[in-house]
Design an enzyme around this catalytic site. Structure first.
Site, PDB file in Angstrom:
ATOM      1  N   ARG A 123       0.809  -1.236   0.000  1.00  0.00           N
ATOM      2  CA  ARG A 123       0.000   0.000   0.000  1.00  0.00           C
ATOM      3  C   ARG A 123       0.837   1.278   0.000  1.00  0.00           C
ATOM      4  O   ARG A 123       0.380   2.338   0.397  1.00  0.00           O
ATOM      5  CB  ARG A 123      -0.975   0.028   1.187  1.00  0.00           C
ATOM      6  N   LYS A 145       4.873  11.301 -11.619  1.00  0.00           N
ATOM      7  CA  LYS A 145       3.957  10.508 -12.465  1.00  0.00           C
ATOM      8  C   LYS A 145       4.571   9.121 -12.642  1.00  0.00           C
ATOM      9  O   LYS A 145       5.727   8.997 -13.052  1.00  0.00           O
ATOM     10  CB  LYS A 145       3.784  11.152 -13.836  1.00  0.00           C
ATOM     11  N   GLU A 187      13.107  17.345 -24.666  1.00  0.00           N
ATOM     12  CA  GLU A 187      12.368  17.755 -23.460  1.00  0.00           C
ATOM     13  C   GLU A 187      13.017  18.987 -22.815  1.00  0.00           C
ATOM     14  O   GLU A 187      12.334  19.799 -22.199  1.00  0.00           O
ATOM     15  CB  GLU A 187      12.279  16.598 -22.458  1.00  0.00           C
ATOM     16  N   LYS A 232      10.680  22.333 -14.118  1.00  0.00           N
ATOM     17  CA  LYS A 232       9.692  21.292 -13.813  1.00  0.00           C
ATOM     18  C   LYS A 232       9.314  21.332 -12.333  1.00  0.00           C
ATOM     19  O   LYS A 232       8.142  21.186 -11.977  1.00  0.00           O
ATOM     20  CB  LYS A 232      10.203  19.904 -14.208  1.00  0.00           C
ATOM     21  N   GLU A 242      -1.835  18.059 -11.949  1.00  0.00           N
ATOM     22  CA  GLU A 242      -2.182  18.481 -13.313  1.00  0.00           C
ATOM     23  C   GLU A 242      -3.621  18.942 -13.457  1.00  0.00           C
ATOM     24  O   GLU A 242      -4.354  18.505 -14.351  1.00  0.00           O
ATOM     25  CB  GLU A 242      -1.892  17.338 -14.306  1.00  0.00           C
ATOM     26  N   ARG A 246       0.374  22.407 -15.052  1.00  0.00           N
ATOM     27  CA  ARG A 246       1.243  21.269 -15.378  1.00  0.00           C
ATOM     28  C   ARG A 246       0.982  20.741 -16.788  1.00  0.00           C
ATOM     29  O   ARG A 246       1.868  20.180 -17.425  1.00  0.00           O
ATOM     30  CB  ARG A 246       1.080  20.153 -14.333  1.00  0.00           C
ATOM     31  N   ASN A 250       2.880  19.321 -21.595  1.00  0.00           N
ATOM     32  CA  ASN A 250       2.517  18.454 -22.720  1.00  0.00           C
ATOM     33  C   ASN A 250       2.693  19.144 -24.063  1.00  0.00           C
ATOM     34  O   ASN A 250       2.208  18.635 -25.077  1.00  0.00           O
ATOM     35  CB  ASN A 250       1.067  17.978 -22.558  1.00  0.00           C
ATOM     36  N   HIS A 253       3.120  17.077 -27.071  1.00  0.00           N
ATOM     37  CA  HIS A 253       2.841  15.678 -26.729  1.00  0.00           C
ATOM     38  C   HIS A 253       1.551  15.148 -27.362  1.00  0.00           C
ATOM     39  O   HIS A 253       1.452  13.946 -27.622  1.00  0.00           O
ATOM     40  CB  HIS A 253       2.774  15.504 -25.211  1.00  0.00           C
ATOM     41  N   HIS A 257       2.275  11.853 -29.101  1.00  0.00           N
ATOM     42  CA  HIS A 257       1.698  10.577 -28.669  1.00  0.00           C
ATOM     43  C   HIS A 257       0.945   9.897 -29.816  1.00  0.00           C
ATOM     44  O   HIS A 257       0.958   8.663 -29.936  1.00  0.00           O
ATOM     45  CB  HIS A 257       0.746  10.791 -27.485  1.00  0.00           C
ATOM     46  N   HIS A 271      10.147   8.561 -28.018  1.00  0.00           N
ATOM     47  CA  HIS A 271       9.216   9.525 -27.407  1.00  0.00           C
ATOM     48  C   HIS A 271       9.673  10.971 -27.661  1.00  0.00           C
ATOM     49  O   HIS A 271       8.898  11.819 -28.133  1.00  0.00           O
ATOM     50  CB  HIS A 271       9.110   9.228 -25.903  1.00  0.00           C
TER      51      HIS A 271
HETATM   52  P1  NAD Z   1      14.169   4.218 -21.668  1.00  0.00           P
HETATM   53  O1  NAD Z   1      14.001   4.132 -20.220  1.00  0.00           O
HETATM   54  O2  NAD Z   1      13.614   3.123 -22.511  1.00  0.00           O
HETATM   55  O3  NAD Z   1      15.722   4.360 -21.991  1.00  0.00           O
HETATM   56  C1  NAD Z   1      16.149   4.442 -23.334  1.00  0.00           C
HETATM   57  C2  NAD Z   1      17.214   3.376 -23.653  1.00  0.00           C
HETATM   58  O4  NAD Z   1      18.456   3.784 -23.085  1.00  0.00           O
HETATM   59  C3  NAD Z   1      16.919   1.993 -23.079  1.00  0.00           C
HETATM   60  O5  NAD Z   1      17.340   1.036 -24.007  1.00  0.00           O
HETATM   61  C4  NAD Z   1      17.806   1.940 -21.841  1.00  0.00           C
HETATM   62  O6  NAD Z   1      18.153   0.619 -21.499  1.00  0.00           O
HETATM   63  C5  NAD Z   1      18.997   2.730 -22.290  1.00  0.00           C
HETATM   64  N1  NAD Z   1      19.776   3.390 -21.250  1.00  0.00           N
HETATM   65  C6  NAD Z   1      19.313   4.020 -20.152  1.00  0.00           C
HETATM   66  N2  NAD Z   1      20.314   4.643 -19.533  1.00  0.00           N
HETATM   67  C7  NAD Z   1      21.431   4.401 -20.250  1.00  0.00           C
HETATM   68  C8  NAD Z   1      22.788   4.805 -20.126  1.00  0.00           C
HETATM   69  N3  NAD Z   1      23.177   5.644 -19.166  1.00  0.00           N
HETATM   70  N4  NAD Z   1      23.690   4.346 -21.026  1.00  0.00           N
HETATM   71  C9  NAD Z   1      23.277   3.532 -22.053  1.00  0.00           C
HETATM   72  N5  NAD Z   1      22.007   3.149 -22.237  1.00  0.00           N
HETATM   73  C10 NAD Z   1      21.097   3.585 -21.346  1.00  0.00           C
HETATM   74  O7  NAD Z   1      13.573   5.580 -22.279  1.00  0.00           O
HETATM   75  P2  NAD Z   1      13.543   7.084 -21.761  1.00  0.00           P
HETATM   76  O8  NAD Z   1      13.599   7.907 -22.972  1.00  0.00           O
HETATM   77  O9  NAD Z   1      14.506   7.342 -20.672  1.00  0.00           O
HETATM   78  O10 NAD Z   1      12.088   7.194 -21.119  1.00  0.00           O
HETATM   79  C11 NAD Z   1      10.932   7.050 -21.915  1.00  0.00           C
HETATM   80  C12 NAD Z   1       9.790   6.704 -20.995  1.00  0.00           C
HETATM   81  O11 NAD Z   1       9.612   7.763 -20.063  1.00  0.00           O
HETATM   82  C13 NAD Z   1       8.466   6.525 -21.708  1.00  0.00           C
HETATM   83  O12 NAD Z   1       7.850   5.370 -21.233  1.00  0.00           O
HETATM   84  C14 NAD Z   1       7.666   7.760 -21.300  1.00  0.00           C
HETATM   85  O13 NAD Z   1       6.280   7.504 -21.250  1.00  0.00           O
HETATM   86  C15 NAD Z   1       8.220   8.023 -19.939  1.00  0.00           C
HETATM   87  N6  NAD Z   1       8.059   9.406 -19.471  1.00  0.00           N
HETATM   88  C16 NAD Z   1       7.537   9.595 -18.245  1.00  0.00           C
HETATM   89  C17 NAD Z   1       7.413  10.870 -17.752  1.00  0.00           C
HETATM   90  C18 NAD Z   1       6.890  11.093 -16.358  1.00  0.00           C
HETATM   91  O14 NAD Z   1       6.665  12.241 -15.983  1.00  0.00           O
HETATM   92  N7  NAD Z   1       6.745  10.059 -15.564  1.00  0.00           N
HETATM   93  C19 NAD Z   1       7.808  11.970 -18.522  1.00  0.00           C
HETATM   94  C20 NAD Z   1       8.336  11.735 -19.782  1.00  0.00           C
HETATM   95  C21 NAD Z   1       8.468  10.441 -20.257  1.00  0.00           C
HETATM   96  N1  GLY Z   2       6.019  14.901 -18.468  1.00  0.00           N
HETATM   97  C1  GLY Z   2       4.835  15.603 -18.137  1.00  0.00           C
HETATM   98  C2  GLY Z   2       4.595  15.734 -16.675  1.00  0.00           C
HETATM   99  O1  GLY Z   2       5.358  15.256 -15.869  1.00  0.00           O
HETATM  100  O2  GLY Z   2       3.615  16.306 -16.297  1.00  0.00           O
END
Ligand code: NAD
Ligand code: GLY
Length: 374
Positions: A123, A145, A187, A232, A242, A246, A250, A253, A257, A271
Site C-alpha cells: 500500500r 507521475k 524535453e 519542472k 495536473e 502542469r 505536454n 505531446h 503521442h 518519445h
Molecule cells: P528508456 O528508459 O527506454 O531508456 C532508453 C534506452 O536507453 C533503453 O534502451 C535503456 O536501457 C537505455 N539506457 C538508459 N540509460 C542508459 C545509459 N546511461 N547508457 C546507455 N544506455 C542507457 O527511455 P527514456 O527515454 O529514458 O524514457 C521514456 C519513458 O519515459 C516513456 O515510457 C515515457 O512515457 C516516460 N516518461 C515519463 C514521464 C513522467 O513524468 N513520468 C515523462 C516523460 C516520459
Molecule cells: N512529463 C509531463 C509531466 O510530468 O507532467
C-alpha cells in the site's frame, strides 16, 4: 549533509534533486537522509544493469546498506502488467518492508515502472529516482507521475507518487546512445519553448555543445539539466496533480503521442523525437491561427536541424500508411481530453505557451496534412 541543487517544494513531501558527476559513488551519503532502513531494492533494466548496477550496489554495500535488485528487459514493452507483477513478486520475495527504499535505476521506463510498483507495494513504499537517460534526468524522474501502458494506450494506468530524492549522475550520460541523448534534449527544449525565452536564446548558443557528448560540452549539459529540473520543479510544486499549469508540459505531446501510437514503441520513433516533431506542429498550428510569429517557427526549425532533432517524420512503411484521420482518432483518446474536447498546448511565441480547446478544425487538418507531406 550535501544540500540538493534543487528542491521540489511539496510541503512534507518535498524532495531534493542532485545533479552532477560521480554521484553513484556518493549514493550512500546522498541517500542517508531519506533512508528509514539500511536496506534498498533496486529496479533496473538489462542495459543499465550491465553498466551501473554494480557501481551503485557496491557503493551502497560499502557503507553497510543491504541491496536487492530485479532486472527487467530494456525497452518500452517492460511498462506492462507482466513486468509490473514480476517486479512486485521480486520485491515481496526479497521480503521488502514498507520502510525498505525502492530505487529506480535507469531511464523513464524503469522510473515509471518502479515508481508505480513502489506506490502499490504494501500500500505504498518510498522510492528514489536515479535517472540515467537525459530524458529521465530532465523530465520523468521529477514530478511523481508513474505508470504502465495497456492495450488501450500509453501511460493509462498509474499513480501520482513522488520520489523521496532524485540523483542525476551526469557521468552516466556518457554511455547513452546519441539518438537517446537528442530525444532527451527535445524535453530540454520544451521548457524553453513553453515558458522561458531567455533559456531558448541560451540553447541557440549552447545546445550544440550540450548535445555533443564531449567533455567540453559537459558544463552546458549540466546547465540544461539544472534549468530544466528547476522549471519542472516549479510547475509541479504549483500544480502537482495536473489540474492546470502542469498540462503545459505536454507541449508537443498530443501530436507526439499520436505518432508514437502509429509508429509503435519498438524504436522507429522515440518519445522525444515524437515530442520534437509535435512541438514544431504546435507552433505551425499557432502560426496558421495567426497567434504566433512565423519567424519563431523558423528559429525552431533552424535550431532543431543544427542540433540533429527531427522536424519531420521518419520515412518508414508506417509513415506511408498515416492519415490525418488516424492521428485525430489517437488524439481524441488523449488523457487530456475533457468532455470530448482535446486540450492543446498552443503558443503566442517562444516562451509563451497556453492551453486551449478552441482550435479551428481546418487549421488543425492543415497542420496534420503538412506534417504528413513533409
Ligand atoms: P528508456 O528508459 O527506454 O531508456 C532508453 C534506452 O536507453 C533503453 O534502451 C535503456 O536501457 C537505455 N539506457 C538508459 N540509460 C542508459 C545509459 N546511461 N547508457 C546507455 N544506455 C542507457 O527511455 P527514456 O527515454 O529514458 O524514457 C521514456 C519513458 O519515459 C516513456 O515510457 C515515457 O512515457 C516516460 N516518461 C515519463 C514521464 C513522467 O513524468 N513520468 C515523462 C516523460 C516520459
Ligand atoms: N512529463 C509531463 C509531466 O510530468 O507532467
Amino acid at each position: 549533509m550535501t544540500v540538493a541543487d534543487i528542491t521540489v517544494a511539496l510541503g512534507q513531501r518535498a524532495y531534493g534533486i542532485h545533479v552532477g558527476r560521480g554521484l553513484l559513488a556518493r549514493a550512500a551519503d546522498l541517500f542517508a537522509p531519506v533512508l528509514k532502513q539500511r536496506r534498498v531494492f533496486i529496479v533496473t533494466d538489462s542495459n543499465v544493469a550491465l553498466l551501473y548496477l554494480n557501481p551503485l550496489s557496491e557503493s551502497l554495500q560499502a557503507a553497510g546498506i543491504q541491496v536487492g535488485h530485479v532486472v527487467v528487459p530494456a525497452g518500452e514493452s517492460s511498462k506492462d502488467f507482466d513486468q509490473l507483477a514480476r517486479v512486485l513478486d521480486a520485491m515481496l520475495a526479497a521480503k521488502c518492508e514498507r520502510s525498505t527504499m525502492i530505487v529506480a535505476l535507469g531511464g523513464g521506463v524503469v522510473g515509471d515502472l518502479a515508481g508505480f510498483a513502489a506506490s502499490i507495494l504494501l500500500r505504498g513504499t518510498n522510492f528514489i529516482q536515479v535517472p540515467t537517460t537525459l530524458l529521465a534526468q530532465v523530465d520523468s524522474s521529477v514530478g511523481g507521475k508513474t505508470g504502465i501502458n495497456t492495450s488501450a494506450g500509453k501511460n493509462l494506468v498509474g499513480t501520482f507518487h513522488q520520489p523521496r530524492l532524485v540523483l542525476a549522475d551526469t557521468d552516466t550520460l556518457v554511455t547513452l546512445p546519441k539518438r537517446e541523448l537528442l530525444a532527451g534534449y527535445a524535453e530540454v527544449v520544451k521548457y524553453a519553448l513553453l515558458g522561458d525565452a531567455d533559456f531558448w536564446s541560451w540553447l541557440e548558443e549552447n545546445g550544440a555543445a550540450a548535445t555533443s557528448g564531449t567533455e567540453a560540452g559537459h558544463a552546458a549539459l549540466r546547465q540544461c539539466i539544472l534549468t530544466s529540473c528547476k522549471a519542472k520543479a516549479n510547475i509541479v510544486a504549483a500544480d502537482e496533480k495536473e489540474s492546470g499549469a502542469r498540462a503545459l508540459l505536454n507541449l508537443g505531446h498530443t501530436f507526439g503521442h499520436a505518432f508514437e501510437a502509429e509508429f509503435g514503441y519498438d524504436g522507429d520513433l522515440l518519445h522525444g523525437e515524437g515530442v520534437a516533431i509535435g512541438m514544431t506542429m504546435a507552433f505551425d498550428l499557432s502560426v496558421r491561427m495567426g497567434i504566433c510569429p512565423a519567424a519563431d517557427l523558423e528559429r525552431i526549425r533552424t535550431h532543431f536541424t543544427a542540433t540533429g532533432l527531427p522536424t519531420t517524420l521518419p520515412k518508414t512503411g508506417r509513415s506511408a500508411a498515416l492519415t490525418a484521420e488516424k492521428l485525430l482518432s489517437h488524439m481524441a483518446q488523449d488523457k487530456k481530453v475533457k468532455d470530448g474536447a482535446i486540450t492543446f498546448v498552443l503558443t503566442k511565441g517562444i516562451g509563451k505557451a497556453f492551453l486551449t480547446a478552441d482550435v479551428p478544425p481546418d487549421h488543425l487538418r492543415e497542420t496534420l496534412n503538412s506534417a504528413l507531406a513533409a
